[in-house]
Design an enzyme around this catalytic site. Sequence first.
Site: not given
Length: 921
Positions: A674, A725, A730, A746, A748, A835
């Site tokens: 993205r 992937n 993270r 993130d 976004d 998370d």
Amino acid sequence: ELMTGYTMLRNGGVGNGGQPWVLRWSSRIRLTWLSFTLFVILVFFPLIAHYYLTTIDDADDAGKRIFGPRTGNELCEVKHVQDLCRIRESVSEELLQLEAKRQELNSEIAKLNLKIEACKKSIENAKQDLLQLKNVISQTEHSYKELMAQNQPKLSLPIRLLPDKDDATFPLPKSNRNCRLHNCFDYSRCPLTSGFPVYVYNSDNYPFGSSLDPLIKQAFEATVRTNVYVTENANIACVYIILAGEMQEPVMPKPTELEQQLHSLPYWRTDGHNHLIINLSRKSETQNFLYNISTGRAMVAQSTFYDAQYRPGFDIVVSPLVHAMSEPNFLEIPPQVPVKRKYLFSFQGEKIESLRSSLQEVRSFEEEIEGNAPADYDDRIITTLKAVQDSKLDFVLVEFTCKNQPKASLPTEWALCGERDDRLELLKLSTFALIITPGDTHLVISAGCTMRLFEALEVGAIPVVLGEQVQLPYNDVIRWNEAALIIPKPRITEVHFLLRSISDNDLLAMRRQGRFLWETYFSTSDNVFSTVLAIIRTRIQIPAAPIREEPAVEIPHRSGKAAGTDPNMADNGDLDLGPVETEPPYASPKYLRNFTLTAMDIYRNWNSAPGPFHLFPYTPFDPVLPSEAKFLGSGTGFRPIGGGAGGSGKEFQAALGGNVPREQFTVVMLTYEREEVLMNSLERLNGLPYLNKVVVVWNSPKLPSEDLLWPDIGVPIMVVRTEKNSLNNRFLPWDEIDTEAILSIDDDAHLRHDEIMFGFRVWREARDRIVGFPGRYHAWDLPHQSWLYNSNYSCELSMVLTGAAFFHKYYAYLYSYVMPQAIRDMVDEYINCEDIAMNFLVSHLTRKPPIKVTSRWTFRCPGCPQALSHDDSHFHERHKCINFFVKVYGYMPLLYTQFRVDSVLFKTRLPHDKTKCFKFI
């Protein structure tokens, strides 16, 4: 006379001659004539003048015009008209000059106004430049001091002096039984800066190697290959290790042969100093074959010791190696709750040979009560426990005879009954597990006792050890009273009362600590071998090796695009969020207590510290880090944070304050194909104070576009390529992260600068917790008897999503290298729940909930493409993750909280001379 006559007429007409009326009449005639004459002049003269003025100018000869209009020069020929013309011309010139001067002055005023505005801007720019220069000077001074401290250390490393290969000159103790470190260990081979090199002999090169248990030998060799301390250079080794057991009975060498083979080891050096002989047991019936062998100054690590053989502080009691070549299955381990189980306590065992039978004189129970030392408490223990079982006050299960053939055991030792799976099923139903030590007090520990201890800890039954003389595994560094009850045998009549009086909270704490000890030091061959090495290394005060950091493979990218300023990000009014520290980035100070920490607080480090490989219930954020956290020296040590001279008003805004007033954080941003969203997110970080670096974790196998121009935000942007992937990427402890504080965000996420700075300040006051923005909570689904994940708005929460949260780099190591692999595997399977896994980990370690800052519940940027969280299966997967994680941990570690930190006065505009501070609600 005329005047006199006139006067007389005025006075009544009396005058000389007596003719007053004549005078009056003549006077009236004169006045009438005078009036008529004036009237004719005033009427006719203008008419005549008008006639001539209008007709005389019709003459052809222009030169004969008298009253016609004349030119300016002709008029000026008249003297007084000329004066007026000169005056007019003079005034006109002056007016023109004045107008020119006015316009000139107006232009000068406009220029001066522009200069004033330019000067004001220059002053503001100069102030900003001065502030930046002050920051740069301050940073340069700090960097200079750090470089000076590095290049000119107060203490230089000592020169390593190695003794000769055959050197054995230090004095011998009176007997090998008196061996301790000070007289049987050569410290010259183990300098503080050596890194603790260990040389391991290859057992296959020696005759006794063929007698070793194949599973134990295979597991030991696999562990040695991956251990960071093992070296192939025997000349620099600090410790030499030889695996001498477990031996197989049919092919076991004779004691004299084994002793001769040990003494012939190439680096034995006549007495075996700095050697460690490891005898691992996989079965409870393992014999103590080293009892009749002279081991010289070599240390011995095994599960069975007699008091004449065991040298406290020198030899090591190890746990049995049950899972030799397999990892424990966390799904088969029972949960830690409910606290109370079916049986209050249980015991199964059979004593083959009693000590009482070998005594010539048998004392009665009455004699024991009178104070004489009993010969054997076993009969008394049997009687008491059967009485408790018959009383039926609590469900207990005690069996003193085995249904099947009992396992082989040492004299006076209680043999195990049945198979391992049957014993575990009983222990899963027991709150406490009784462990009766051998009746022979000379037997300080046996393989049977360590096996019972191993099985009890594995399934969460709290061990109750009857016999205080026992030496439990690693008891010189482990505080066993936090996980087990060690009761003298004479108190057997009080055991039932004692067990019933323990509260549920204490039971759960002991069970959790027992689970920690089992996972960290007992469960696998890696754990056992690493624990043995760690004990020796701790004894000789050598710090642990730094933990491995994840090497960051950078993706080349072009930068230089001027980053704009998002008005939503930069609209802070007159609020000074802090300096934009970019020259140079400031890394968190390295951990500096490696060489002193191992010499202090040993019990705390081993009992409330992270083990090398597994999870642990403890609070890690004391002023120092524990020694077994292996990454000490890697720049991730914790320091306490408190109040400081933060100032008020402007001083508070511009300074972090606290005990660590100079600190930065690193942004770690996970992204997947993205690019436009990523570039917008990076541009929003432009001008963010205290930002050290941005690490972009490129999670896609497809590289970024070659023509993609990355924004210049004033700090380095490191684009890291991953092997696969995975959302677990993270939390990898990348070596490019130089700060303790990590802002996981993130691509976004849409956060304002003041929100980020507020979260950073709050995290600095609670460095052991996750501090972030989006809150979530878990709930119990009563109909389905399972846990649910809930994202609805609530005044109570138990999780903070790591899509916008601060946490310590310490947790990145634990998540990637310590947390059970089964959790990371499930994250990869669902591409979800990383998370939640981090929240489970931190709450499990600290027993504290996360901290939510501000009232924001969402943080997605408007108009961004939908993420994985919008998938319909997203919440179903998160439900499954929570329930799976609970099985792995054995209980629900998440804690609820209604505490939230809001910015009450952080952005309030107050005068600089007034106090401005946080308020937490």
